[in-house]
Design a protein around this motif. Sequence first.
Motif, PDB file in Angstrom:
ATOM      1  N   GLY A 114       0.711  -1.078  -0.097  1.00  0.00           N
ATOM      2  CA  GLY A 114       0.123   0.096   0.127  1.00  0.00           C
ATOM      3  C   GLY A 114       0.820   1.232  -0.018  1.00  0.00           C
ATOM      4  N   ALA A 115       1.931   1.203   0.644  1.00  0.00           N
ATOM      5  CA  ALA A 115       2.766   2.591   0.728  1.00  0.00           C
ATOM      6  C   ALA A 115       3.261   2.649  -0.484  1.00  0.00           C
ATOM      7  CB  ALA A 115       3.840   2.225   1.619  1.00  0.00           C
ATOM      8  N   ALA A 116       3.671   1.453  -1.245  1.00  0.00           N
ATOM      9  CA  ALA A 116       4.134   1.614  -2.431  1.00  0.00           C
ATOM     10  C   ALA A 116       3.253   2.240  -3.661  1.00  0.00           C
ATOM     11  CB  ALA A 116       4.715   0.230  -3.059  1.00  0.00           C
ATOM     12  N   ALA A 230       2.882  -0.592  13.311  1.00  0.00           N
ATOM     13  CA  ALA A 230       3.935  -0.448  12.062  1.00  0.00           C
ATOM     14  C   ALA A 230       2.894  -0.024  10.860  1.00  0.00           C
ATOM     15  CB  ALA A 230       4.672  -1.696  11.865  1.00  0.00           C
ATOM     16  N   SER A 231       1.562  -0.820  10.894  1.00  0.00           N
ATOM     17  CA  SER A 231       0.932  -0.355   9.875  1.00  0.00           C
ATOM     18  C   SER A 231       0.530   1.129   9.759  1.00  0.00           C
ATOM     19  CB  SER A 231      -0.217  -1.244   9.878  1.00  0.00           C
ATOM     20  OG  SER A 231      -0.198  -2.683   9.581  1.00  0.00           O
ATOM     21  N   VAL A 236       0.998   6.602   7.289  1.00  0.00           N
ATOM     22  CA  VAL A 236       1.431   8.146   7.957  1.00  0.00           C
ATOM     23  C   VAL A 236       2.658   8.511   7.016  1.00  0.00           C
ATOM     24  CG1 VAL A 236       1.876   9.836   9.408  1.00  0.00           C
ATOM     25  CG2 VAL A 236       0.047   7.981   9.876  1.00  0.00           C
ATOM     26  N   GLN A 237       3.510   7.804   7.013  1.00  0.00           N
ATOM     27  CA  GLN A 237       4.768   8.162   6.412  1.00  0.00           C
ATOM     28  C   GLN A 237       4.853   8.335   5.013  1.00  0.00           C
ATOM     29  OE1 GLN A 237       7.370   9.664   7.842  1.00  0.00           O
ATOM     30  NE2 GLN A 237       6.408   9.396   9.936  1.00  0.00           N
ATOM     31  N   SER A 238       3.815   7.369   4.249  1.00  0.00           N
ATOM     32  CA  SER A 238       3.821   7.415   2.893  1.00  0.00           C
ATOM     33  C   SER A 238       3.103   8.196   2.439  1.00  0.00           C
ATOM     34  CB  SER A 238       3.363   6.081   2.421  1.00  0.00           C
ATOM     35  OG  SER A 238       2.096   5.671   2.999  1.00  0.00           O
ATOM     36  N   LEU A 239       1.941   8.738   3.340  1.00  0.00           N
ATOM     37  CA  LEU A 239       1.076   9.933   2.751  1.00  0.00           C
ATOM     38  C   LEU A 239       1.758  11.192   3.042  1.00  0.00           C
ATOM     39  CD1 LEU A 239      -2.202   9.129   4.326  1.00  0.00           C
ATOM     40  CD2 LEU A 239      -1.844   9.178   1.842  1.00  0.00           C
ATOM     41  N   ARG A 244       4.189  15.775   0.337  1.00  0.00           N
ATOM     42  CA  ARG A 244       5.383  16.481   0.703  1.00  0.00           C
ATOM     43  C   ARG A 244       5.075  17.276   1.919  1.00  0.00           C
ATOM     44  NH1 ARG A 244       4.480  15.864  -4.728  1.00  0.00           N
ATOM     45  NH2 ARG A 244       6.023  15.412  -6.140  1.00  0.00           N
ATOM     46  N   LEU A 245       4.858  16.538   2.984  1.00  0.00           N
ATOM     47  CA  LEU A 245       4.412  17.258   4.434  1.00  0.00           C
ATOM     48  C   LEU A 245       5.848  17.200   5.085  1.00  0.00           C
ATOM     49  CD1 LEU A 245       0.865  16.005   5.019  1.00  0.00           C
ATOM     50  CD2 LEU A 245       1.632  17.968   4.059  1.00  0.00           C
TER      51      LEU A 245
END
Length: 246
Positions: A114-116, A230-231, A236-239, A244-245
């Motif tokens: 999902g992150a990808a 972890a999920s 959060v990190q991928s969003l 670009r936050l």
Amino acid sequence: MREPKNFPSLLTQEVPPQVERMGLTWLVGAAIATAVLWQFPAGDYILYPFTILATWFHEMGHGLMALMLGGNFHKLQIFNNGSGVATYSMRSTLGPIGPALVAAAGPMGPPIAGAALILASRSFKAASLSLKFLGGFLLFSALVWVRSLFGLIAVPLLGLIILAVALQTPRWVQGFAIQFLGVQACVSTYHQLNYLFSYSAGSLGLSDTAQMQRYLLLPYWFWGALMAVASVVILVQSLRVAYRLN
């Protein structure tokens, strides 16, 4: 080549910044609502297509990890109640770590995938290709691994819908769609949150986290909590990167 700071990306050429910000808010809201609804019996029916997709993500995680470690992925069964089973065999030379990785790949493979998908939304070309790949891979999995009647109907149907979005919708819709599907993959860990904190999987034997306890010694609830946290972090990190936050 790096994109100039003031040059809009292909995904945002047709979308004002206000709409983009609304998109982020909607995605976060959808992630929370999906995770909460899945904790109630009616949630599986309200979110039925995503329930089936979550099951597919989960079971494919097990099967593909077994393949990556040198084993075999024999078949995937998905049933109309939203449950599923991946049948595989192991040939890992990693000792107890191999089976533990396969067990973890069910809950954790989807958030990573999902992150990808979310990160792919940063460019139109990557977003469009990712949609086509996901739709095509759903169809491919139906041909190669899916062996239940319901799965042979539902999985190709999902694949065709995703391919239609990739081929027939505007750029910004494709970008938002790949983000939304990425979010659904990330929160699919919460599809059966109680399962993460269960030792038994009923007639199927040990739960994924109980199998991790068996091979890695630490208690199943520790692995359940670790994967749940972890999920969220991965989502959060991928969003943040995609939007670009700082």
